[in-house]
Every structure is written in structure tokens, then in C-alpha cells.
Enzyme design. Structure first.
Site, mmCIF file in Angstrom:
data_model
loop_
_atom_site.group_PDB
_atom_site.id
_atom_site.type_symbol
_atom_site.label_atom_id
_atom_site.label_comp_id
_atom_site.label_asym_id
_atom_site.label_seq_id
_atom_site.Cartn_x
_atom_site.Cartn_y
_atom_site.Cartn_z
ATOM 1 C CB SER A 112 -0.965 -0.039 1.184
ATOM 2 O OG SER A 112 -2.007 0.879 0.995
ATOM 3 C CE LYS A 128 -19.220 18.402 8.911
ATOM 4 N NZ LYS A 128 -17.921 18.736 8.286
#
Length: 304
Positions: free
Chosen positions: A122, A174
Site C-alpha cells: 500500500s 456531513k
């Protein structure tokens, strides 16, 4: 009894004085040792040519001091090359990007090689991409070209417990993702766009570093890991080997002598490192000499 008590008190004072002077002697010793090391160690003199090693282990996050140290190395004529020694399963996308960018700036000026240890996956793989040569062990676990966002939903558990969360948000996205309610289709689509953009950034870094077409990189960018041998076959690394092979390549291809000393990146100055060493030694002495010997006996003395 009074004479015995006086003798015991004198003995304690003497030990405290000895402890003090021992600490002073240790401080002087380490100070002299630091000066001697700076004067005598091969390649340790300021301005002496050397190869810089950047050890990267554990979770990769953004570290301002490491980036600053690498930026100084990029313009330091004493640094002939950089070896990035990686043993990391990955980290944050932003942390990998910051380190990748700093190493790319160095690679524009001087040779950079990456050496993969047990794991370079990664973000651990990402930071190897600016290197002109990437080495891996046959058993190295690498690749995992992808981006991951994880959360969890405990809304059902809270409902069973009779707990109702109250959320006041400025917009419907949100609080996405949220622990307190399932991910909505709108929220999933928005987060998927973020992940896909970050994934494209990662693919572009690999494509640039490995000189591949982005389409080819995407065939390997499904999150899978590779062994070092598999990565070599896929073109994700250049060779099998470690630091020894990396130094040999630098000597043969970039005229960086193998005899040059190698130094790890230091994010602390010489004075700070010396103070740290002295402080550590003093604390050990305090624990062993004062707390370990004097304190218990000073607090309690059995009567004859």
C-alpha cells in the site's frame, strides 16, 4: 545508638555525593565520546560524503521533520545517494503522498534506491516509486495498490438498547459515514467518488514510477498483494536483493562507491541526540543508584 545514627547519616550523605559525581562523570564521558566520534568516525565529519538511509517502518503518517530532513538532503552535496529501507504495511494516503513527493524531489537531483524488507504494501509500496531502482526480497509482501475507507454501523445495537442518537448536521452528507445510522445511497456514492479519486492518484504514482501505462497498472491495482518474485515478474520491482545489492547497483550504475559510509536520516540535531543519550544514562543511574539502593533504605531502617 547516637553514634550509630550519625555513622548511618554520614554514610547516606557519602552515597548521595558519589551519585552526584557519577552523574557528572557520565555527562563528561558522553560529551567527550560525542566529540571523539565526530572527529574520528570515517565519514562522520561535517561535509564528508556519504549515502543516506531512510528507514521506514510501521504505519506511515505525515512527518514534517522527516520531510524537512529529506529536503535538506536534496541540496546537500555530501549526500551522494539515498537508500529507502521499507518495512511497512502502509498508512495514510496523505502520509504516503508527502513522503513520495519528498523522495521524488531528491530523485531529481541524485540517485535513490528502494529496498523492501518483509512488507512494503500500500503506502509502503507507494513511497518506493520515486526510486530509480527498486529491490525486494523473494518473500517480500508488496503491492496492495488501492485505497480503503472503513467504518461500522451500530444503529441496530443502539435500537435494541433503547438508545436514540440525535444528530444535527449542516447537510445530508456531513455525517456520512456514521456509527448511528446506515450509509445512504447518496452517501455511498459520494464516498465512492472520493475513494476512486484517491485510487487514481495512487495508480498515477505507480505508472510514473514504473514507466507503465496507467491501464496496465490498473490490472494490478485491485488491492492484491504480491511476493517479491511475483512483483518482479509483473514489473512492479526491478530486482531481487537487499541493501548489499542496492549499494552494488549504485556503484556500478551511478558511480557511488560502496566504500562510502551510510548514515540514517536524523530528525534531531547532534546536540539534541547527545543530550538525549546523557539524559537516558543519568536516568538509569538515578533509578539504579538512588531509587534502587538509597531510597528504600533511607525510608526505613530496622532497629537492632
Amino acid at each position: 545508638m547516637s553514634l550509630e545514627a550519625d555513622l548511618l547519616a554520614d554514610r547516606r550523605r557519602l552515597r548521595r555525593r558519589l551519585t552526584f559525581w557519577r552523574l557528572v562523570a557520565i555527562a563528561v564521558f558522553f560529551g567527550a565520546l560525542g566529540v571523539a566520534a565526530a572527529m574520528r568516525a570515517p565519514g562522520a565529519l561535517p561535509g564528508a560524503q556519504h549515502v543516506l538511509r531512510l528507514p521506514v517502518s510501521g504505519t506511515i503518517t505525515e512527518d514534517r521533520r522527516i520531510v524537512q530532513a529529506l529536503d535538506r538532503a536534496a541540496t546537500d552535496n555530501a549526500v551522494r545517494a539515498v537508500v529507502v529501507a521499507i518495512d511497512s504495511p502502509g498508512g495514510t494516503m496523505a502520509g504516503g503522498e508527502a513522503l513520495h513527493a519528498a523522495l521524488r524531489r531528491i530523485a531529481e537531483r541524485k540517485p535513490v534506491v528502494a529496498v523492501m524488507g518483509a512488507t512494503a504494501a500500500s503506502a509502503g509500496y507507494m513511497i518506493a516509486m520515486p526510486a530509480q531502482r527498486v529491490f525486494a526480497r523473494e518473500a517480500t509482501v508488496t503491492g496492495s495498490i488501492g485505497v480503503l475507507l472503513q467504518s461500522f454501523d451500530i444503529s441496530e445495537l443502539m435500537e435494541r438498547a433503547g438508545i436514540r442518537p440525535l444528530t444535527i448536521a449542516s447537510g445530508p452528507l456531513k455525517d456520512q459515514p456514521s456509527l448511528f445510522r446506515p450509509l445512504t445511497e447518496e452517501g455511498r456514492a459520494a464516498l465512492d467518488r472520493v475513494i476512486q479519486d484517491l485510487h487514481s492518484q495512487f495508480v498515477d504514482m505507480v505508472a510514473a514510477g514504473r514507466h507503465m501505462e496507467a491501464a496496465r497498472v490498473r490490472t494490478y491495482a485491485d488491492g492484491r498483494v504480491f511476493t517479491g518474485r511475483q512483483a518482479l515478474e509483473a514489473g512492479l520491482v526491478d530486482a531481487i536483493g537487499g541493501e548489499r545489492e542496492a549499494r552494488a547497483w549504485l556503484a556500478a550504475e551511478r558511480q557511488v562507491p560502496e566504500s562510502l559510509p551510510i548514515r540514517d536520516v536524523q530528525t534531531r540535531g547532534t546536540a539534541e541526540r547527545l543530550v538525549s543519550q546523557v539524559t537516558e544514562s543519568m536516568m538509569k543511574t538515578l533509578l539504579s543508584e538512588w531509587l534502587g539502593v538509597d531510597a528504600p533504605r533511607a525510608l526505613w531502617q530496622p532497629r537492632p
